[in-house]
Design an enzyme around this catalytic site. Sequence first.
Site, PDB file in Angstrom:
ATOM      1  N   GLN A 642       3.277   1.895  -3.418  1.00 44.67           N
ATOM      2  CA  GLN A 642       3.448   2.269  -4.820  1.00 44.67           C
ATOM      3  C   GLN A 642       2.130   2.409  -5.573  1.00 44.67           C
ATOM      4  OE1 GLN A 642       6.446  -0.094  -6.802  1.00 44.67           O
ATOM      5  NE2 GLN A 642       7.791  -0.087  -5.035  1.00 44.67           N
ATOM      6  N   HIS A 643       1.028   2.029  -4.959  1.00 43.25           N
ATOM      7  CA  HIS A 643      -0.258   1.982  -5.680  1.00 43.25           C
ATOM      8  C   HIS A 643      -1.389   2.376  -4.731  1.00 43.25           C
ATOM      9  CE1 HIS A 643      -3.661  -0.153  -7.794  1.00 43.25           C
ATOM     10  NE2 HIS A 643      -2.983   0.231  -8.860  1.00 43.25           N
ATOM     11  N   PHE A 644      -1.670   3.600  -4.559  1.00 42.51           N
ATOM     12  CA  PHE A 644      -1.185   4.841  -5.162  1.00 42.51           C
ATOM     13  C   PHE A 644      -0.774   5.770  -4.023  1.00 42.51           C
ATOM     14  CE2 PHE A 644      -4.745   3.276  -7.731  1.00 42.51           C
ATOM     15  CZ  PHE A 644      -4.160   3.156  -8.984  1.00 42.51           C
TER      16      PHE A 644
END
Length: 755
Positions: A642-644
């Site tokens: 989720q990052h990134f």
Amino acid sequence: MTGPGATDELGFDGVPFAELWGEPTAVPSGIDDTATPSDPPTPTELARRMARQVQRAHASVLEAHRAISARQAFLAGAGTSPGPWDDPGVWTRLGGPFAVLRTGAARLPDAAAPGVYEVSWRGRVPAEPTALHARLTGTGACDPCCLVLDGDRRLVASIVRSAPDPPEREPARRHVPGIPAEFRPLARTAVHRLSARGLDALAAGDVSGVFGAAFDQGGLEPETLPERWPARLLEDIVIEPGGGPYGQGLLVASTGAARDTGPVWPWLVAAAAEALRVYAFHQGLHLCLPGARVVPSADLPMRIEVLDPAATDASAWRFTVEVTGLGLVPRPYVTADCEVTAAGLTVARLRGIGVTVRERPGADVMPHPGRLSCRRSAAGGRVVLDELHIARMAEGDQEEVFAAYGARPTATPTRPRLPRGDLRMLDRCTRAEAGPAPDRTGSRLTAEYDVPADPWYCRESGAAGVPPLALMEMALQPLGLLGGLSGTTWEYPEQDFVCRNLDGRATLLREVDLRAMTVCQDVVLRSSAPLPGAVIQRCDFELSTGGEVFCVGEGTHGYLTADVLGNQQGLDGGGNAAPWLERRPESPAGALRLDLRDDTRLGTGRLALLEDVVVVPGGGDHGAGYVWCDKPVRADDWFFDQHFAHDPVLPGSVGVQMLFQAVQACAVHTGIVDHLPSPRFALAVGEELRWSYRGQILRHHRRVRAEAHLREVRREHDRLLVLADGSVWRDDLRIYQVDNIALTVRSGAGREAAR
């Protein structure tokens, strides 16, 4: 008029003034017709209702014009003998996807018998009535395939029929993720059950009348409003957002049996797709798209297993729809599996059914400096960037999103992005003002974030209120968006150019319950310094709700090439600065070694960040207490996905959250809070948190370690204030320093008793 080439009667006879005024004789277009009438509306409300009725009238005229045009096109098609599903009237009532499936089903052999049908949508389903052509391929094959083409002989769908599965074969279940993604709807509603009346109101376009004011699109141009729906097949539907085995939603709907002759399975698909269409609007997926219309998801194979066609003729159907996917990119979509029962028996199963919400043909949905989105902000104004733009910036083609803002083609997909999924805490941009060239100092941006009613980070943090991870992400993510709008992220197009937070500070000004609130995020670019292979920018930020600021601070971002990022040497010039515990010649007296993997008081789920911990009462640099923690870096840690996108890295906010939990563990396990029944920890108001990052943690690194030195434990009336400083190591390199970790501790006994 009925029959081939017929048009439905369309018209608008006006609205009784009583319906606008709200008299008891007027029944609103929502669901509950038993509610007592309210007071007469204000002039503003009366004007809003009148505007909505005018919009509906205009849309009806457009619909009549469309039907007449379709009729003329039909009559002009000399030499084509329409079948029953080429009838424009039927097409208008039931929709193009149904007509396509019914045409293909009529061409397949034994289509009324039990069997399995694999359907793939290959091209755009015609929006207007047209002649459809179906032909079989692979003559003599065991599994016949039917291709359905439109009037221009373009392939629309393929349908493959095969024998039914053996009765003893159970359908395979999809993988259920350990932590399902928690989709945030674009608008909130308390309506989770619709009768036939509510469904008819949705089909007529009265979305806000059914789901509430958050769905109001009054004042938009008529062509921007959602497309009218085909005729209703469902009688009722119950919606459980976030329900079902996949955590994406559970729908239970019912309808009567089909009254027409022919294969039954196209009716089953149409009814299940209608349930998904209702859910798409219930989640507000249409609000970002002008002229929103729901179409079958292309290139998503759909499997329909018909077990007992005869049973469907005798009783009503019940659809249990388990939503398997829900998202915004590349266009808003819903996917699901469905079981159909009749008289308590399973008569069909649908797997992989999906719908996509698309804009009207020819509409441009990408942002432009001189054009606002059809999406509204929490205050009611139209926004600069909507949820679709933000999601595409996080996951999709950023060049397309920011083309009108001067984005240039880049050689690599690694570009500064926003986080994705549950870690993204920015929804819309309501204002963007560019400062003067060349450095764009003074650029301003205002964004909004809709906090869920039960956000995962509050539920899993082990503390009261908003945890530091969420507070930092809300504050810092708009800085990255400002970099995209100002053009900074398009520097060095040939490089793997990324964005990293370097320094920051934040102060919580007041206690605030953010659940189900909209957070306003304001940032201002104060300085921008170009360096070889990098641009360093400093921004101020404010977070507010209801017009009241609750957090202020600043952040420094570095837009860095891969070479510059690779030269980071940590906080100690590349040296090995060992933690305090490792510098002791022997284990300190009273040191407690703990395994806190299952201590739910400190964090659960994604925020269970503590594993091997050592606490030392009276230890550390200040003699007030010390805590050390160590955990492995796992390639499947939740934050990497989720990052990134294309640039997975542990968020600095996760390291800060880990330190806060370590201080909390020290207070709990050294007796500091023993005098407080059911102690509740929260971020301290009025204390400035400061951080510096000089390194990153990637999938291939081995361990993340952290230590915190308690500086002071202050007793103030009914609370404790615990102050500490800390550091985080990547393997043997110290890369984060966090100062003034401040926690307030109060008794939670009263709160627990009140629950």
